[in-house]
Write a protein that holds these residues in place. Sequence first.
Motif, mmCIF file in Angstrom:
data_model
loop_
_atom_site.group_PDB
_atom_site.id
_atom_site.type_symbol
_atom_site.label_atom_id
_atom_site.label_comp_id
_atom_site.label_asym_id
_atom_site.label_seq_id
_atom_site.Cartn_x
_atom_site.Cartn_y
_atom_site.Cartn_z
ATOM 1 N N MET A 1 0.817 -1.211 0.000
ATOM 2 C CA MET A 1 0.000 0.000 0.000
ATOM 3 C C MET A 1 0.854 1.264 0.000
ATOM 4 S SD MET A 1 -3.091 -1.285 2.556
ATOM 5 C CE MET A 1 -3.674 0.375 2.893
ATOM 6 N N VAL A 2 1.966 1.249 0.711
ATOM 7 C CA VAL A 2 2.847 2.420 0.708
ATOM 8 C C VAL A 2 3.447 2.625 -0.676
ATOM 9 C CG1 VAL A 2 5.029 3.347 1.603
ATOM 10 C CG2 VAL A 2 3.361 2.350 3.175
ATOM 11 N N GLU A 3 3.837 1.535 -1.333
ATOM 12 C CA GLU A 3 4.349 1.655 -2.700
ATOM 13 C C GLU A 3 3.290 2.260 -3.620
ATOM 14 O OE1 GLU A 3 5.549 -2.270 -3.701
ATOM 15 O OE2 GLU A 3 7.455 -2.149 -2.602
ATOM 16 N N ASP A 4 2.038 1.820 -3.470
ATOM 17 C CA ASP A 4 0.942 2.400 -4.255
ATOM 18 C C ASP A 4 0.798 3.896 -3.968
ATOM 19 O OD1 ASP A 4 0.381 -0.082 -5.284
ATOM 20 O OD2 ASP A 4 -1.352 -0.460 -3.993
ATOM 21 N N ALA A 5 0.863 4.251 -2.697
ATOM 22 C CA ALA A 5 0.682 5.649 -2.302
ATOM 23 C C ALA A 5 1.786 6.530 -2.885
ATOM 24 C CB ALA A 5 0.663 5.771 -0.781
ATOM 25 N N MET A 6 3.019 6.060 -2.805
ATOM 26 C CA MET A 6 4.125 6.859 -3.326
ATOM 27 C C MET A 6 4.049 6.955 -4.847
ATOM 28 S SD MET A 6 5.286 7.877 -0.553
ATOM 29 C CE MET A 6 6.459 8.987 -1.356
ATOM 30 N N ALA A 7 3.549 5.908 -5.498
ATOM 31 C CA ALA A 7 3.374 5.969 -6.949
ATOM 32 C C ALA A 7 2.350 7.031 -7.328
ATOM 33 C CB ALA A 7 2.940 4.608 -7.490
ATOM 34 N N LYS A 8 1.316 7.185 -6.509
ATOM 35 C CA LYS A 8 0.310 8.216 -6.779
ATOM 36 C C LYS A 8 0.925 9.615 -6.675
ATOM 37 C CE LYS A 8 -3.507 5.442 -4.866
ATOM 38 N NZ LYS A 8 -4.259 5.224 -6.126
ATOM 39 N N LEU A 9 1.964 9.758 -5.858
ATOM 40 C CA LEU A 9 2.582 11.069 -5.663
ATOM 41 C C LEU A 9 3.747 11.330 -6.599
ATOM 42 C CD1 LEU A 9 2.581 11.184 -1.755
ATOM 43 C CD2 LEU A 9 1.071 12.430 -3.302
ATOM 44 N N ASP A 10 4.188 10.305 -7.326
ATOM 45 C CA ASP A 10 5.302 10.494 -8.270
ATOM 46 C C ASP A 10 4.961 11.582 -9.278
ATOM 47 O OD1 ASP A 10 6.923 8.642 -7.132
ATOM 48 O OD2 ASP A 10 6.544 7.049 -8.588
ATOM 49 N N GLY A 11 5.902 12.466 -9.464
ATOM 50 C CA GLY A 11 5.715 13.537 -10.436
ATOM 51 C C GLY A 11 5.028 14.755 -9.881
ATOM 52 N N LEU A 12 4.505 14.677 -8.653
ATOM 53 C CA LEU A 12 3.874 15.842 -8.047
ATOM 54 C C LEU A 12 4.909 16.650 -7.280
ATOM 55 C CD1 LEU A 12 0.511 14.454 -6.595
ATOM 56 C CD2 LEU A 12 0.850 15.748 -8.702
ATOM 57 N N ALA A 13 4.948 17.945 -7.511
ATOM 58 C CA ALA A 13 5.835 18.813 -6.748
ATOM 59 C C ALA A 13 5.326 18.915 -5.320
ATOM 60 C CB ALA A 13 5.905 20.198 -7.395
ATOM 61 N N LEU A 14 6.230 19.266 -4.414
ATOM 62 C CA LEU A 14 5.863 19.327 -3.006
ATOM 63 C C LEU A 14 4.689 20.265 -2.757
ATOM 64 C CD1 LEU A 14 9.307 19.310 -1.172
ATOM 65 C CD2 LEU A 14 7.484 17.627 -0.945
ATOM 66 N N ASN A 15 4.638 21.367 -3.478
ATOM 67 C CA ASN A 15 3.592 22.366 -3.226
ATOM 68 C C ASN A 15 2.301 22.104 -3.992
ATOM 69 O OD1 ASN A 15 5.119 23.808 -1.398
ATOM 70 N ND2 ASN A 15 6.060 25.083 -2.982
ATOM 71 N N ASP A 16 2.254 21.010 -4.761
ATOM 72 C CA ASP A 16 1.003 20.687 -5.448
ATOM 73 C C ASP A 16 -0.104 20.354 -4.460
ATOM 74 O OD1 ASP A 16 2.125 21.135 -7.884
ATOM 75 O OD2 ASP A 16 2.432 19.031 -8.398
ATOM 76 N N ALA A 17 0.279 19.748 -3.348
ATOM 77 C CA ALA A 17 -0.690 19.436 -2.287
ATOM 78 C C ALA A 17 0.020 19.593 -0.957
ATOM 79 C CB ALA A 17 -1.240 18.024 -2.455
ATOM 80 N N ILE A 18 -0.341 20.646 -0.212
ATOM 81 C CA ILE A 18 0.233 20.833 1.126
ATOM 82 C C ILE A 18 -0.473 19.910 2.116
ATOM 83 C CG2 ILE A 18 0.739 22.487 2.947
ATOM 84 C CD1 ILE A 18 2.279 22.947 0.389
ATOM 85 N N GLY A 19 -1.785 19.792 1.986
ATOM 86 C CA GLY A 19 -2.546 18.797 2.723
ATOM 87 C C GLY A 19 -2.833 17.648 1.779
ATOM 88 N N VAL A 20 -2.215 16.498 2.020
ATOM 89 C CA VAL A 20 -2.255 15.381 1.075
ATOM 90 C C VAL A 20 -3.389 14.427 1.433
ATOM 91 C CG1 VAL A 20 -0.966 13.434 0.121
ATOM 92 C CG2 VAL A 20 0.236 15.554 0.732
ATOM 93 N N ALA A 21 -4.252 14.139 0.473
ATOM 94 C CA ALA A 21 -5.307 13.137 0.637
ATOM 95 C C ALA A 21 -5.100 12.046 -0.414
ATOM 96 C CB ALA A 21 -6.683 13.763 0.485
ATOM 97 N N LEU A 22 -5.198 10.787 0.017
ATOM 98 C CA LEU A 22 -4.977 9.645 -0.863
ATOM 99 C C LEU A 22 -6.093 8.625 -0.666
ATOM 100 C CD1 LEU A 22 -1.180 9.155 -0.089
ATOM 101 C CD2 LEU A 22 -2.116 10.098 -2.202
ATOM 102 N N PHE A 23 -6.463 7.965 -1.745
ATOM 103 C CA PHE A 23 -7.494 6.929 -1.673
ATOM 104 C C PHE A 23 -7.240 5.884 -2.747
ATOM 105 C CE2 PHE A 23 -11.545 5.553 -3.750
ATOM 106 C CZ PHE A 23 -11.907 4.603 -2.805
ATOM 107 N N ASP A 24 -7.477 4.634 -2.383
ATOM 108 C CA ASP A 24 -7.426 3.545 -3.360
ATOM 109 C C ASP A 24 -8.499 2.536 -2.975
ATOM 110 O OD1 ASP A 24 -6.617 0.985 -4.690
ATOM 111 O OD2 ASP A 24 -4.948 2.234 -5.379
#
Length: 588
Positions: free
Chosen positions: A350-373
Motif C-alpha cells: 500500500m505504501v508503494e501504491d501511495a508513493m506511486a500516486k505522488l510520483d511527479g507531483l511537486a511538493l507544493n502541489d498538495a500541502i494537505g495530502v489526501a490519498l485513496f485507493d
Amino acid sequence: MTAGGPPLRIVRRNAQLVPHGWSASVHPVLQRVYAGRGVACPEEAGHRLAALMLPNGLGGIDEAVALLADAIARQQRIIIAGDYDCDGATGCAVAVRGLRMLGASHVGYVVPDRAVHGYGLTPALVDSLAQTPDLIVTVDNGIASLAGVATAKSRGSKVIVTDHHLPGTTLPNADAIVNPNLPGDGFASKALCGVGVMFYLLLALRARLYPCDRPDREDQTSAIYGHTSRDSRPDLASLLDLVALGSVADLVPLDANNRALVEGGLRRIRAGRACAGIAALFEVAARGTRDATAADLGYSIAPRLNAAGRLEDMTLGVECLLCDDPARARELAGMLHDINAQRRDLQTSMVEDAMAKLDGLALNDAIGVALFDPAWHHGVVGLVAAKVKERRHRPVVAFAPAGEGDELRGSARSVPGFHVRDALAEIDTRWPGLIVRFGGHAMAAGLTLKLSNYARFAAAFDEVVRERIAPESLQPVLTSDGELAPEDFDIDLARQLRMAGPWGQGFPAPLFDNVFECVECKAMGADGVHRRLRLRDPHNGCVHDAVWFGAGGDAPGNVPLRVAFELMVNDWQGRESLRLLVRHVEAE
C-alpha cells in the motif's frame, strides 16, 4: 534527505544550564541530555511511582468510582467496551484484571470490529451484546459516542465513559465521564492515554474500597501506588506492564507522569514479572526482557498487538493480555506474530501504491495530502498516512473503503506544529455534512466520509492546511543534543543512555551530531536499502562501526560528513560492542 520530500536539517537543541546535585555516577553527557529536555533536578529523572499525580484531580472520577463501587457491591454485570488499537486493548485488559482484583464478580468485555461496528461505543456494538449489562465502561473511546451511549441507556444500562480524546461541542449523556482533556478539567497532566485514564480510575476505586489508615500524602501515595508486605490491598502495580505498553504504543507525550508509569511497567518486565501475554509477545518478537526499553514496546511488541485490530479481531489481542497460562499465551502471541507479518506485507504494498500516486507531483502541489485507493485495507491506512507523512513531511489523510456501502474510512497523520484534529473540525464547520464523523488528537485523527465526497474533502483539506500551517512546519528537522567529545564514544555511556529513559514521544532519545569521514560503506539486508558503515573521527583517527537503516544510497567516502546518530549498545550474539545508529548524513 527523504525521497520525494523537502531536505532534512540538523538543528541543535537549545543549551540548558545543567542543574547541580547530580551523582558522580551520572555521566555529564546524560546530565546535559536531561537538561535539554527540561529536567530541572536529579529527582525528576528518577521516574518514581511515588511522584505520580494523585487521581483526585481528574474530573468525574468521584461519580465513576461511586458507580463502580455500587456495581461491585451489588454483584452487577459490568462490560468493558474497548477499542481495536494497542491502547484500547491494554486498557481493556487493565480494566478487566483490575476490576476482578477489586472484587467485581461479573466483568466481561467487548471490542468493536472495524468493519462491522465502526469506532467506539456505537449503537451496533451495543446491539451486539447478548445480554444488557448493568454498567458499561468505555476505555479509550466514548467521548464522541453520543448515539451509542444513548442506545445503551435506553436499554437500561448505566454508562461510564473513560477516554482521553479531545471532545466535540456536545458530550455524551453518560452517567460519568472521566477524561483529562475535557474543558476545565483540573488534572495537571493532559497526556494520559486511554489505559492511563483507566489505571487512574482503578487507583481511585481502590482508595475508596480500601481507605488509607493515615491521611498524609506520603502514606497515601505509597498505599495507592506502592505495595509492601504489610499492605493487604490488591497490588494494582501488577498492571503497570500493560499501562506502559499502551502508553508507548499510543504515542502520547511522555511527560513526567507518563514516564513514571512507563518506567514502572518496564521495571516489572525487566524483573520477569510481566503478564504471560506480554512475556510471550517478547518471546515471539525475539526480544529479551532483561534490558527492555520503551523502544522495544513501541517497535516490537505494539505492532504485533495492533495487527489483530487492523486485519482481524482485537479480541485475540485482549485474550493474549488476559491469559495467565504461559503455553496458551505463547500460542496466542504466535497467532498475533503471523497476523503482523501479513500486515507488514500489506503495508509495504500500500505504501508503494501511495508513493506511486505522488510520483511527479511537486511538493507544493498538495500541502494537505489526501490519498485513496479502492483496493486498500481500512485497517492499514493509518500506517500508510504515517509513512507518506515521513517522506513528504506534509499532513496526510489516507482513505480506504469502510466495508459494505459507500463510506470511506480515513486516518490522518500530521507534522509538528499542525493540529490535524482542529483542521478536521474547521472543515466540518465550513462544509457541514462533508465529514460523517471524526475525532482524534493534534498529530493523529480518524474520520469517515461518503465516497462521493472524497474529491471535495481532498480539496477542502488542502485549502485548510494551506491557510493554517506555518512555513516552518513544512521543514523537517532533526534536533540534536550536540557533539560528543572523542572520550564520550564509550560503551558505558551508551548503556546509561539506553536505560536512562523511558525515551519516546515528547521526550526523545538522545541524538548527537559529529563530523566523520566514511571509510567503508557496505549494503546490508535483502532489499539493499540499509548500509553498514565505518566512520573515522578526524580528531583522533578512531574508527566507529555504524549502521544506517533506510539509507537508500551510499555515503560519500573520504569527505567530511555531518552525521546525526544515536549511541547504541550492539549486543549481537550476546557480545556487547559500541555502535552508532545513523539517522541522517549531510555534507559538511
